[in-house]
Enzyme design. Structure first.
Site, PDB file in Angstrom:
ATOM      1  N   ILE A  17       0.877  -1.183   0.000  1.00  0.00           N
ATOM      2  CA  ILE A  17       0.000   0.000   0.000  1.00  0.00           C
ATOM      3  C   ILE A  17       0.908   1.225   0.000  1.00  0.00           C
ATOM      4  O   ILE A  17       1.572   1.512   1.011  1.00  0.00           O
ATOM      5  CB  ILE A  17      -0.907   0.005   1.253  1.00  0.00           C
ATOM      6  CG1 ILE A  17      -1.713  -1.300   1.348  1.00  0.00           C
ATOM      7  CG2 ILE A  17      -1.832   1.217   1.220  1.00  0.00           C
ATOM      8  CD1 ILE A  17      -2.383  -1.529   2.693  1.00  0.00           C
ATOM      9  N   GLU A  56       4.207  -7.889   3.031  1.00  0.00           N
ATOM     10  CA  GLU A  56       4.514  -8.785   4.156  1.00  0.00           C
ATOM     11  C   GLU A  56       4.121  -8.143   5.483  1.00  0.00           C
ATOM     12  O   GLU A  56       3.542  -8.778   6.366  1.00  0.00           O
ATOM     13  CB  GLU A  56       6.009  -9.111   4.208  1.00  0.00           C
ATOM     14  CG  GLU A  56       6.544  -9.775   2.963  1.00  0.00           C
ATOM     15  CD  GLU A  56       7.051  -8.774   1.928  1.00  0.00           C
ATOM     16  OE1 GLU A  56       6.356  -7.765   1.675  1.00  0.00           O
ATOM     17  OE2 GLU A  56       8.129  -9.005   1.374  1.00  0.00           O
TER      18      GLU A  56
HETATM   19  N1  THU Z   1       7.592  -4.232  -1.653  1.00  0.00           N
HETATM   20  C1  THU Z   1       6.871  -5.123  -0.909  1.00  0.00           C
HETATM   21  O1  THU Z   1       5.652  -4.981  -0.736  1.00  0.00           O
HETATM   22  N2  THU Z   1       7.541  -6.159  -0.363  1.00  0.00           N
HETATM   23  C2  THU Z   1       8.869  -6.383  -0.526  1.00  0.00           C
HETATM   24  O2  THU Z   1       9.419  -7.224   0.139  1.00  0.00           O
HETATM   25  C3  THU Z   1       9.613  -5.615  -1.515  1.00  0.00           C
HETATM   26  C4  THU Z   1       9.018  -4.306  -1.856  1.00  0.00           C
HETATM   27  C5  THU Z   1       6.862  -3.105  -2.255  1.00  0.00           C
HETATM   28  C6  THU Z   1       7.181  -1.761  -1.677  1.00  0.00           C
HETATM   29  C7  THU Z   1       6.793  -0.858  -2.810  1.00  0.00           C
HETATM   30  O3  THU Z   1       5.395  -0.629  -2.734  1.00  0.00           O
HETATM   31  C8  THU Z   1       7.078  -1.670  -4.065  1.00  0.00           C
HETATM   32  O4  THU Z   1       7.173  -3.017  -3.626  1.00  0.00           O
HETATM   33  C9  THU Z   1       8.351  -1.280  -4.778  1.00  0.00           C
HETATM   34  O5  THU Z   1       9.418  -1.232  -3.892  1.00  0.00           O
END
Ligand code: THU
Length: 142
Positions: free
Chosen positions: A46, A58
């Site tokens: 988000i 996560e």
């Molecule tokens: N992101 C995640 O949701 N989990 C991760 O472990 C890696 C990165 C998201 C954060 C951001 O919204 C997008 O991926 C790009 O970094």
């Protein structure tokens, strides 16, 4: 974990890609967290116009779970890709690894990185966060 159980977590993580709110990175991430009692808590990333308040998939799953009383976890499945297209593994960021360290056994907690139901890799938290700092480090040892 059995393959069937892994695949149902992968399905749950993939289903969360539809809810990812990613107007800035366009990188969708979905997660499915399996608690010790068998319940599954899902999450998506988000984002926020101020960037900093963005939350990873996560951590969304962990905070949903902990805020509903769950404290013990077996595994998490993570999927992600540009516009939700899955072609590569999406490993958890350092902040999310540290959140896992708060609630999970480094040796036992499994992190499933998936591209599809049949293409995935399984790591322990210890594999991805060796010598992590956790609640045990704050206990008095003398
Ligand atoms: N992101 C995640 O949701 N989990 C991760 O472990 C890696 C990165 C998201 C954060 C951001 O919204 C997008 O991926 C790009 O970094």
């Amino acid at each position: 974990m059995e393959k069937e159980q892994i695949q149902s977590l992968i399905d749950a993580a993939i289903a969360m890609l539809d809810f990812a709110y990613v107007p800035y990175s366009h990188f969708k991430v979905g997660a499915a967290l399996l608690a010790e009692d068998g319940r599954v808590y899902t999450g998506c990333n988000i984002e926020n116009a101020a960037y900093g308040p963005s939350n990873c998939a996560e951590r969304t799953a962990f905070f949903k779970a902990v805020s509903e009383g769950a404290r013990q976890f077996r595994a998490i499945c993570i999927v992600g890709g540009p516009e939700g297209a899955l072609s590569d593994l999406t490993p958890p960021c350092g902040v999310c690894r540290q959140v896992m360290m708060e609630f999970c056994s480094p040796e036992a907690f499994e992190i499933i990185l998936a591209v599809s139901r049949d293409m995935y890799q399984v790591y322990t938290l210890k594999d991805l966060l060796p010598m992590g700092f956790g609640p045990g480090n704050l206990e008095e040892t003398l």
